[in-house]
Design a protein around this motif. Sequence first.
Motif, mmCIF file in Angstrom:
data_model
loop_
_atom_site.group_PDB
_atom_site.id
_atom_site.type_symbol
_atom_site.label_atom_id
_atom_site.label_comp_id
_atom_site.label_asym_id
_atom_site.label_seq_id
_atom_site.Cartn_x
_atom_site.Cartn_y
_atom_site.Cartn_z
ATOM 1 N N LEU A 1 15.610 90.233 37.316
ATOM 2 C CA LEU A 1 15.926 89.435 36.129
ATOM 3 C C LEU A 1 17.115 88.507 36.342
ATOM 4 C CD1 LEU A 1 15.555 92.237 33.405
ATOM 5 C CD2 LEU A 1 13.873 90.501 34.058
ATOM 6 N N ILE A 2 17.561 88.356 37.576
ATOM 7 C CA ILE A 2 18.758 87.568 37.870
ATOM 8 C C ILE A 2 18.388 86.313 38.669
ATOM 9 C CG2 ILE A 2 21.052 87.619 38.899
ATOM 10 C CD1 ILE A 2 20.546 89.586 36.500
ATOM 11 N N PHE A 3 18.827 85.159 38.169
ATOM 12 C CA PHE A 3 18.509 83.864 38.784
ATOM 13 C C PHE A 3 19.779 83.010 38.825
ATOM 14 C CE2 PHE A 3 14.726 85.522 36.828
ATOM 15 C CZ PHE A 3 13.691 85.205 37.690
ATOM 16 N N ARG A 4 19.697 81.893 39.552
ATOM 17 C CA ARG A 4 20.800 80.926 39.508
ATOM 18 C C ARG A 4 20.275 79.513 39.737
ATOM 19 N NH1 ARG A 4 24.712 83.307 43.773
ATOM 20 N NH2 ARG A 4 23.201 84.558 44.873
ATOM 21 N N THR A 5 21.027 78.553 39.206
ATOM 22 C CA THR A 5 20.642 77.139 39.349
ATOM 23 C C THR A 5 21.623 76.396 40.247
ATOM 24 O OG1 THR A 5 21.796 76.664 37.266
ATOM 25 C CG2 THR A 5 19.402 76.972 37.160
ATOM 26 N N ILE A 6 22.272 77.124 41.132
ATOM 27 C CA ILE A 6 23.192 76.526 42.103
ATOM 28 C C ILE A 6 22.931 77.191 43.450
ATOM 29 C CG2 ILE A 6 25.110 78.161 41.770
ATOM 30 C CD1 ILE A 6 26.954 75.594 41.812
ATOM 31 N N GLY A 7 23.398 76.570 44.515
ATOM 32 C CA GLY A 7 23.172 77.104 45.846
ATOM 33 C C GLY A 7 24.128 78.237 46.187
ATOM 34 N N LEU A 8 23.976 78.765 47.386
ATOM 35 C CA LEU A 8 24.733 79.933 47.833
ATOM 36 C C LEU A 8 25.895 79.536 48.745
ATOM 37 C CD1 LEU A 8 21.775 82.289 48.853
ATOM 38 C CD2 LEU A 8 22.798 81.988 46.607
ATOM 39 N N ASP A 9 26.883 80.434 48.820
ATOM 40 C CA ASP A 9 27.969 80.247 49.783
ATOM 41 C C ASP A 9 27.435 80.212 51.207
ATOM 42 O OD1 ASP A 9 29.749 80.292 47.707
ATOM 43 O OD2 ASP A 9 30.295 82.399 47.964
ATOM 44 N N SER A 10 26.341 80.927 51.440
ATOM 45 C CA SER A 10 25.750 80.946 52.779
ATOM 46 C C SER A 10 25.145 79.598 53.144
ATOM 47 C CB SER A 10 24.682 82.045 52.871
ATOM 48 O OG SER A 10 23.734 81.922 51.829
ATOM 49 N N LEU A 11 24.993 78.712 52.169
ATOM 50 C CA LEU A 11 24.595 77.326 52.415
ATOM 51 C C LEU A 11 25.814 76.410 52.376
ATOM 52 C CD1 LEU A 11 22.571 74.948 52.644
ATOM 53 C CD2 LEU A 11 22.324 75.059 50.154
ATOM 54 N N GLN A 12 26.664 76.611 51.379
ATOM 55 C CA GLN A 12 27.831 75.747 51.211
ATOM 56 C C GLN A 12 28.827 75.907 52.362
ATOM 57 O OE1 GLN A 12 31.089 74.536 47.729
ATOM 58 N NE2 GLN A 12 29.921 76.415 47.521
ATOM 59 N N GLY A 13 29.014 77.155 52.820
ATOM 60 C CA GLY A 13 29.945 77.391 53.926
ATOM 61 C C GLY A 13 29.555 76.648 55.191
ATOM 62 N N PRO A 14 28.301 76.783 55.648
ATOM 63 C CA PRO A 14 27.881 76.017 56.823
ATOM 64 C C PRO A 14 27.930 74.502 56.620
ATOM 65 C CG PRO A 14 26.443 77.892 56.516
ATOM 66 C CD PRO A 14 27.337 77.831 55.308
ATOM 67 N N THR A 15 27.659 74.033 55.398
ATOM 68 C CA THR A 15 27.771 72.597 55.136
ATOM 69 C C THR A 15 29.190 72.125 55.436
ATOM 70 O OG1 THR A 15 26.040 72.628 53.438
ATOM 71 C CG2 THR A 15 27.605 70.794 53.370
ATOM 72 N N ALA A 16 30.177 72.898 54.941
ATOM 73 C CA ALA A 16 31.578 72.548 55.197
ATOM 74 C C ALA A 16 31.934 72.721 56.664
ATOM 75 C CB ALA A 16 32.493 73.409 54.324
ATOM 76 N N GLY A 17 31.542 73.852 57.256
ATOM 77 C CA GLY A 17 31.882 74.127 58.649
ATOM 78 C C GLY A 17 31.310 73.103 59.610
ATOM 79 N N ASN A 18 30.058 72.738 59.391
ATOM 80 C CA ASN A 18 29.430 71.735 60.258
ATOM 81 C C ASN A 18 30.111 70.379 60.111
ATOM 82 O OD1 ASN A 18 27.480 73.399 61.467
ATOM 83 N ND2 ASN A 18 26.113 73.193 59.709
ATOM 84 N N PHE A 19 30.486 70.034 58.865
ATOM 85 C CA PHE A 19 31.171 68.758 58.644
ATOM 86 C C PHE A 19 32.511 68.747 59.374
ATOM 87 C CE2 PHE A 19 34.040 65.907 56.482
ATOM 88 C CZ PHE A 19 33.277 64.771 56.277
ATOM 89 N N ILE A 20 33.262 69.826 59.261
ATOM 90 C CA ILE A 20 34.563 69.903 59.934
ATOM 91 C C ILE A 20 34.394 69.752 61.448
ATOM 92 C CG2 ILE A 20 36.536 71.395 60.447
ATOM 93 C CD1 ILE A 20 36.022 72.688 57.650
ATOM 94 N N ALA A 21 33.434 70.497 62.009
ATOM 95 C CA ALA A 21 33.252 70.500 63.468
ATOM 96 C C ALA A 21 32.725 69.170 63.984
ATOM 97 C CB ALA A 21 32.302 71.628 63.860
#
Length: 373
Positions: free
Chosen positions: A140-160
Motif C-alpha cells: 500500500l506504499i507508493f511514491r511520486t519521486i525517485g530514489l536516492d539510489s538514482l539521485q546519488g549516482p546522478t550526482a556522483g557521475n556528474f562530479i566524476a
Amino acid sequence: MHKATRHLSRLFAALALAGAALHAAAAEPIRIALAGPVTGPVAQYGDMQFIGAKLAIERINQAGGVNGRLLEGTVYDDACDPKQAVAVANKIVNDGIAFVVGHLCSSSTQPAADIYEDEGVLMITPAATSPQITAQGHRLIFRTIGLDSLQGPTAGNFIAERIKPGRVAVLHDKQQYGEGIASAVRKTLQDKGVEVALYEGINAGDKDFSTIIAKLKQAGVDFVYYGGYHPELGLLLRQSAEKGLKVRFMGPEGVGNKELSAIAGDAAEGLLITLPRAFDQAPENQPLVEAFKAKNQDPSGPFVFPAYAAVQLIAQGIAKAGSDDPEAVAEALRSNSFDTVTGTLAFDARGDLKDFDFEVYEWHRDATKTPVE
C-alpha cells in the motif's frame, strides 16, 4: 381507500428516506490526509507538498470529483520528526482516513509507512527518497519521486565526469535521508576512481561548523558533497566562505529551498543541486502555474507537482478500481499507467516509479536556479 392511501404515503416516505440515505452515502467525501511538516526546520518543504495537494483536490472537485464524490484534504503536522510521525499516522488511522499524501522526510515516512501498511491505509509520498521505504514488500506504499539510489549516482557521475575534482569530501547529517544519499554518492565516486578524502557526519541542528571546515582544509579537498537539508548546508556554505575555504559544494533536492539563499547569502551562488525536472516550466502545466501564482504560492518547489500528482493518482486509482478500498486502489495503481502533471506514471512491484529522472541545476544567490547543460 383511506387505509391504502396511508399505506402508500408511508411507503413513499420510507422510499424517500432510503433515497436520502443512499444520496448521503454517495455524497460522503473521500478523505485524504496530507501529512508532513507544518512546523520545524524544514516546514518550507511541507508547504510545497501541501499547496500542490490542495490545488489538485480543488481542481478535481471542480471537475465533479471522483465517482460523484468530492475529495477532502486534512493537514497533519509531523514536523519531520519520526516520533511525531508515528503519532500522526496513528491519528490518521483512528480518524478513519484511508488515503495519505505524505510523509515528507524519509526518517518520518519509514515508520509511518509501516503503520499504514498494517492498518490498510494507502500512502503516496511525493518527497521521501530513501530506498528502504519501499524495500519492505509493502503493498500500500507508493511514491511520486525517485530514489536516492538514482539521485546519488546522478550526482556522483556528474562530479566524476564533469567536475573532475582531485579530492572530494562527502558529508551528511547522520539522518536516514542525508546519510543514505551521501553513501550512494561516495560509492559512485569510488567506483569512478575519485578519491573520497573525507566521509563524515555532522549533527542536524548544529550551528557552528568551524571544526568540520578545519578538517576540510586539512584534507585538502577541492569539492564537497553534502547529504541533508538546507538549514545546515546554508550555514556551512556561509561559514566556509567566511573562513576562506574555496571549494564548490553540491547537495540533493533536500537543499533546494529559497531559505538556503537567505541563510548562505552570496555563498549560495554556484551551488550544484540534483532536483526533479522543473515541472513548473512544462508548457502543459502553465495553467496550473498561473493558478498557484493567483494564490500567491510558489509553484517551483521540487515537491509541489509530485504532491499534485499523488492526489491525481489516488483519484484516478479509485476511478479505475471502481472502489475506494485501498487494496483495490493499490492493485489498480500497479496494473495501469496514469497521466499526471509530472508525466505518464507507472509503478513497479515495490511501489516505485518505473521511470524518474533527476537533473543537475546551478543554484544562485537570488534563489533562482538554472539547469546545467
